[in-house]
Design an enzyme around this catalytic site. Structure first.
Site, PDB file in Angstrom:
ATOM      1  N   HIS A 236     -36.491 -62.820  -1.278  1.00  0.00           N
ATOM      2  CA  HIS A 236     -35.708 -62.150  -2.340  1.00  0.00           C
ATOM      3  C   HIS A 236     -35.825 -62.907  -3.668  1.00  0.00           C
ATOM      4  O   HIS A 236     -34.850 -63.012  -4.417  1.00  0.00           O
ATOM      5  CB  HIS A 236     -34.232 -62.037  -1.938  1.00  0.00           C
ATOM      6  CG  HIS A 236     -33.994 -61.208  -0.713  1.00  0.00           C
ATOM      7  ND1 HIS A 236     -33.710 -59.858  -0.763  1.00  0.00           N
ATOM      8  CD2 HIS A 236     -34.014 -61.530   0.605  1.00  0.00           C
ATOM      9  CE1 HIS A 236     -33.538 -59.399   0.470  1.00  0.00           C
ATOM     10  NE2 HIS A 236     -33.735 -60.384   1.326  1.00  0.00           N
TER      11      HIS A 236
ATOM     12  N   ASN B 118     -29.138 -54.864   2.478  1.00  0.00           N
ATOM     13  CA  ASN B 118     -30.439 -54.323   2.093  1.00  0.00           C
ATOM     14  C   ASN B 118     -30.320 -52.820   1.877  1.00  0.00           C
ATOM     15  O   ASN B 118     -29.294 -52.220   2.181  1.00  0.00           O
ATOM     16  CB  ASN B 118     -31.473 -54.577   3.196  1.00  0.00           C
ATOM     17  CG  ASN B 118     -31.989 -56.018   3.205  1.00  0.00           C
ATOM     18  OD1 ASN B 118     -31.924 -56.718   2.199  1.00  0.00           O
ATOM     19  ND2 ASN B 118     -32.495 -56.449   4.339  1.00  0.00           N
TER      20      ASN B 118
ATOM     21  N   HIS C  79     -23.816 -65.333   0.118  1.00  0.00           N
ATOM     22  CA  HIS C  79     -23.705 -65.889   1.465  1.00  0.00           C
ATOM     23  C   HIS C  79     -22.879 -64.930   2.335  1.00  0.00           C
ATOM     24  O   HIS C  79     -21.714 -64.673   2.009  1.00  0.00           O
ATOM     25  CB  HIS C  79     -23.013 -67.254   1.370  1.00  0.00           C
ATOM     26  CG  HIS C  79     -22.869 -67.960   2.675  1.00  0.00           C
ATOM     27  ND1 HIS C  79     -23.475 -67.544   3.841  1.00  0.00           N
ATOM     28  CD2 HIS C  79     -22.186 -69.078   3.011  1.00  0.00           C
ATOM     29  CE1 HIS C  79     -23.166 -68.367   4.818  1.00  0.00           C
ATOM     30  NE2 HIS C  79     -22.379 -69.307   4.341  1.00  0.00           N
TER      31      HIS C  79
HETATM   32 FE1  HDD Z   1     -31.235 -63.001   3.971  1.00  0.00          FE
HETATM   33  C1  HDD Z   1     -31.466 -64.064   0.776  1.00  0.00           C
HETATM   34  C2  HDD Z   1     -30.310 -59.872   2.886  1.00  0.00           C
HETATM   35  C3  HDD Z   1     -31.375 -61.812   7.201  1.00  0.00           C
HETATM   36  C4  HDD Z   1     -31.816 -66.123   5.076  1.00  0.00           C
HETATM   37  N1  HDD Z   1     -30.949 -62.138   2.189  1.00  0.00           N
HETATM   38  C5  HDD Z   1     -31.089 -62.740   0.985  1.00  0.00           C
HETATM   39  C6  HDD Z   1     -30.787 -61.818  -0.066  1.00  0.00           C
HETATM   40  C7  HDD Z   1     -30.468 -60.630   0.535  1.00  0.00           C
HETATM   41  C8  HDD Z   1     -30.568 -60.837   1.955  1.00  0.00           C
HETATM   42  C9  HDD Z   1     -30.088 -59.350  -0.160  1.00  0.00           C
HETATM   43  C10 HDD Z   1     -30.857 -62.107  -1.547  1.00  0.00           C
HETATM   44  C11 HDD Z   1     -29.540 -62.552  -2.083  1.00  0.00           C
HETATM   45  C12 HDD Z   1     -29.656 -62.782  -3.573  1.00  0.00           C
HETATM   46  O1  HDD Z   1     -29.877 -61.805  -4.289  1.00  0.00           O
HETATM   47  O2  HDD Z   1     -29.561 -63.931  -3.976  1.00  0.00           O
HETATM   48  N2  HDD Z   1     -30.977 -61.192   4.860  1.00  0.00           N
HETATM   49  C13 HDD Z   1     -30.499 -60.053   4.251  1.00  0.00           C
HETATM   50  C14 HDD Z   1     -30.220 -59.056   5.256  1.00  0.00           C
HETATM   51  C15 HDD Z   1     -30.535 -59.595   6.470  1.00  0.00           C
HETATM   52  C16 HDD Z   1     -30.995 -60.944   6.218  1.00  0.00           C
HETATM   53  C17 HDD Z   1     -29.666 -57.673   4.963  1.00  0.00           C
HETATM   54  C18 HDD Z   1     -30.420 -59.009   7.845  1.00  0.00           C
HETATM   55  C19 HDD Z   1     -29.577 -58.092   8.170  1.00  0.00           C
HETATM   56  N3  HDD Z   1     -31.576 -63.814   5.799  1.00  0.00           N
HETATM   57  C20 HDD Z   1     -31.540 -63.166   7.019  1.00  0.00           C
HETATM   58  C21 HDD Z   1     -31.688 -64.133   8.082  1.00  0.00           C
HETATM   59  C22 HDD Z   1     -31.789 -65.367   7.482  1.00  0.00           C
HETATM   60  C23 HDD Z   1     -31.727 -65.137   6.053  1.00  0.00           C
HETATM   61  C24 HDD Z   1     -31.686 -63.801   9.559  1.00  0.00           C
HETATM   62  C25 HDD Z   1     -31.953 -66.733   8.092  1.00  0.00           C
HETATM   63  C26 HDD Z   1     -31.639 -67.056   9.297  1.00  0.00           C
HETATM   64  N4  HDD Z   1     -31.657 -64.774   3.069  1.00  0.00           N
HETATM   65  C27 HDD Z   1     -31.814 -65.943   3.731  1.00  0.00           C
HETATM   66  C28 HDD Z   1     -31.963 -67.123   2.792  1.00  0.00           C
HETATM   67  C29 HDD Z   1     -31.807 -66.457   1.405  1.00  0.00           C
HETATM   68  C30 HDD Z   1     -31.660 -64.988   1.753  1.00  0.00           C
HETATM   69  C31 HDD Z   1     -33.174 -67.942   3.022  1.00  0.00           C
HETATM   70  C32 HDD Z   1     -32.886 -66.761   0.380  1.00  0.00           C
HETATM   71  C33 HDD Z   1     -32.192 -67.041  -0.900  1.00  0.00           C
HETATM   72  C34 HDD Z   1     -30.777 -67.100  -0.545  1.00  0.00           C
HETATM   73  O3  HDD Z   1     -30.619 -66.884   0.789  1.00  0.00           O
HETATM   74  O4  HDD Z   1     -29.860 -67.339  -1.299  1.00  0.00           O
HETATM   75  O5  HDD Z   1     -30.973 -68.060   3.044  1.00  0.00           O
END
Ligand code: HDD
Length: 705
Positions: A88, A161, A352
């Protein structure tokens, strides 16, 4: 409302840019140049007399190390970037508010869902998933839809999402999924694309991805506008009311402009024409006062409904069809303010799923459980330490007091000796409160195991339901998308494995993709962990079936030449604007055209700078003399050709005929003479344009592949 891009950028006067429009959630002021003294200073506040030249030993001599002004400026610049989000990375943000329609107290005590007169501020960040921060806006990809509610009882982040299911069932697989879809490890390409070997290798070896793959290959993954995407919390969460009673809940956002997508060929061309297409669209809409809105809805259900459901409500690869548990509308979100500073707000915002408030709680979904760890962890490296909650965009807008102290970049300055609790030396607090967050006492049992629940093992039935619920054009697009992606996969057995899964989803789909690839009969035989079942169609899964005729928020491109008819142009503009849509003029030269009435009309775009892919419908308002030049202009012919190929409604003057002939436009219900007569006219054009595309035209123009 119909402000041109030129007038928009004019509004970014230095005075605007310096205006202190964002006092920050806590009402504190940031240092800006709004004070009467406009003196430029260093970060330490020392006035600067020369911002053009470094300090040298003689006008042509070496620069002196002593130059603290130069060193501060360059050092700061050298550190202007922070690690981009691992997923993202490319996002666009906006401020707004949420307001409930009525109290939701029967389900939840969440403070922001109690009083219909209370507006809760929000910050929203939309994103693509796979591409880097500088990648294009229209890859085939999932869109992130993250909302931070600054409620009176703390921040609630709904980090969702635009697709209601996910690729994997367990957080353990997230790094593998993301590694596979991002640029390949050795070569660092392709950027922002799932169409490559590693993604399809992982996906085809992970049958749980199948349902989400169908969504990702559908038109959902190429939205027309961020203002026209749905949003989903994906996981099952819980609502908790004052009595401590818990119900299950799934969160939904529905855009008031309707859900809409572009065509794949169009997406490819938009990325070339304007790789900021979505970002610009969102910014311009908010800037011009055309505020995007979404309805916040929930599916609320109890344990009995969960038990009766064919699938496990803890499995994020499954959805609950609206036909089974209907949506209840809780309120509306309006985005009405662009960020003042992209970095400070959109880049530094830290979402978060673990930021919840009393009244909302988690389920045991193993994907959600893993996310609860990941997001704080990533902010520590992305934002540099544990105090990211003090960055204005992340700060709660309610009282925030505890005994956490110190750490990198601590901004607040807590007075006093009491930095522990219990204490007797600071009787004024803070203290625990019965109103505080209580976790649902959900009983837990079982040995410590690394297992996937057997209830998670059907990977095909909902994928089949999704495919069958689509209209014919939508099914053709899914087939084409699989064919496009797999054609970029060089390792043939990977393609064959994917085909095997598609046969299990629906033989018609498997065969059609085989045919589109020229790989008939080559699918690998795959034995499903659990045989798929037939589920009833769910029409609400189709964008086309639930489309409403609306032109609001759309853009009509009008191709003009010298000698264009003044009245016709004025009539087109007022008819389009009456629908809440916008007209932009496209002319051979940016200086514009001289109309038949002798008026000089400035253009918004040149023909190659404003190709028809960036418009929802087009009008050819060209004069007899003007058209003669356009038929010799490849960009003009392509402009019309593409509008036709992308199934758009084309309004035209009779004098446009030579250009339409050159562009091989075949008259059909979407090609409308706007000068009127017994049929056609501007009204007919508007009625057609409100339906967005003439789907019947598509089979005459392309076959899947
Ligand atoms: Fe995630 C970012 C949505 C599963 C780990 N995620 C992130 C963002 C969105 C989502 C919209 C961007 C937020 C922003 O604009 O800053 N993610 C989802 C959805 C998931 C999902 C809808 C499943 C239903 N994500 C998911 C899993 C993991 C992560 C299973 C790790 C175990 N996601 C992250 C992250 C991010 C992230 C690496 C990257 C940047 C952030 O968090 O702030 O921690």
């Amino acid at each position: 409302m119909a402000r041109t891009p030129a007038s928009r950028s004019d509004s970014n006067s230095p005075a605007d840019a310096y205006a202190n429009r964002n006092p920050g959630p806590g009402g504190e002021t940031h240092q800006t140049a709004t004070s009467p003294d406009q003196t430029l200073t260093t970060n330490q506040g020392a006035p600067i007399s020369d911002n053009q030249n470094s300090l040298k030993a003689g006008a042509r001599g070496p620069t002196l190390l002593e130059d603290f002004i130069l060193r501060e400026k360059i050092t700061h610049f050298d550190h202007e970037r922070i690690p981009e989000r691992i997923v993202h990375a490319r996002g666009s943000g906006a401020h707004g508010y949420f307001q409930p329609y009525e109290s939701c107290a029967k389900w939840t005590k969440a403070a922001f869902l109690q009083d219909p007169s209370v507006q809760t501020p929000v910050f929203v960040r939309f994103s693509t998933v796979a591409g880097g921060a500088g990648s294009v806006d229209l890859p085939r990809d999932v869109r992130g839809f993250a909302v931070k509610f600054y409620t009176s009882e703390g921040n609630f982040d709904l980090v969702g999402n635009n697709i209601p299911v996910f690729f994997i069932q367990d957080a353990m697989k997230f790094p593998d999924l993301v590694h596979s879809v991002k640029m390949e490890a050795d070569r660092a390409f392709p950027q922002a694309a799932s169409a490559h070997d590693t993604f399809w290798d992982f996906a085809s070896l992970s049958p749980e991805t199948t349902h989400m793959l169908l969504w990702a290959m559908s038109d959902r993954a190429i939205p027309r506008s961020l203002r026209m995407i749905e949003g989903f919390g994906v996981h099952t969460f819980r609502f908790i009311n004052e009595a401590g009673e818990s119900t299950f809940v799934k969160f939904h956002w529905r855009p008031m402009l309707g859900t809409a997508s572009v065509l794949w060929d169009e997406a490819l061309k938009i990325n070339g024409a304007d790789n900021d297409f979505h970002r610009r669209d969102l910014w311009n809409a908010i800037d011009s006062g055309d505020f995007p809105e979404w309805e916040f809805s929930v599916q609320v259900f109890d344990q009995a409904t969960a038990d009766a459901f064919e699938f496990d409500i803890l499995d994020a690869t499954k959805l609950i069809p609206e036909e089974v548990v209907p949506l209840t509308k809780l309120g509306k979100m309006v985005l009405n303010r662009n960020p003042d500073n992209f970095f400070a707000e959109t880049e530094q915002v830290a979402f978060h799923p673990g930021h919840v408030v009393p009244g909302i709680d988690f389920s045991n979904d193993p994907l959600l459980q893993g996310r609860l760890f990941s997001y704080t962890d990533t902010q520590l490296s992305r934002l540099g330490g544990p105090n990211f909650h003090e960055i204005p965009v992340n700060r709660p807008q309610c009282p925030m007091r505890n005994f956490q102290r110190d750490g990198l970049m601590r901004m607040n300055n807590p007075p006093g000796r009491a930095n522990y609790e219990p204490n007797s030396i600071a009787p004024e607090g803070p203290r625990e409160s019965p109103r505080g967050f209580h976790t649902v006492a959900d009983p837990v049992e079982g040995g410590k195991v690394r297992e996937r629940s057997e209830t998670f093992s059907d990977h095909y039935s909902q994928a089949r339901q999704f495919f069958r619920s689509q209209t014919e054009p939508e099914q053709q697009h899914i087939i084409s998308a699989f064919a496009f992606e797999l054609a970029k996969v060089a390792i043939v057995p990977i393609r064959q494995r994917v085909l095997g899964h598609l046969h299990l989803v629906e033989p018609k789909l498997g065969k059609a993709v085989e045919a589109a690839l020229g790989m008939e009969g080559q699918a690998e035989q795959i034995k499903p962990a659990k045989a798929p079942i037939d589920l009833p169609d769910s029409p609400t899964l189709s964008i086309i079936k639930k489309a409403v005729p609306i032109l609001k928020g759309r853009k009509v491109g009008v191709l003009v030449t010298d000698g264009a008819d003044d009245k016709l142009l004025a009539d087109v503009r007022s008819a389009v604007e009456a629908e809440g849509a916008m007209v932009e003029l496209v002319a051979p030269k940016i200086g514009g055209v001289k109309t038949a009435g002798g008026k000089q009309l400035p253009a918004d775009h040149t023909i190659s700078g404003g190709p028809s892919v960036v418009f929802d419908a087009v009008v050819l308002a060209v004069s007899k003399d003007g058209v003669a030049a356009l038929v010799k202009e490849a960009a003009a012919v392509e402009w019309v050709q593409n509008a036709f190929a992308h199934l758009k409604f084309i309004g035209h003057t009779s004098t446009a005929k030579p250009l339409m002939d050159k562009a091989s436009v075949v008259p059909d219900a979407g090609v409308i003479a706007i000068e009127g007569g017994s049929e056609g006219g501007i009204d007919a054009f508007i009625t057609g344009a409100k339906t967005h595309r003439l789907w019947e035209r598509e089979p005459t123009l392309r076959t899947p592949g």
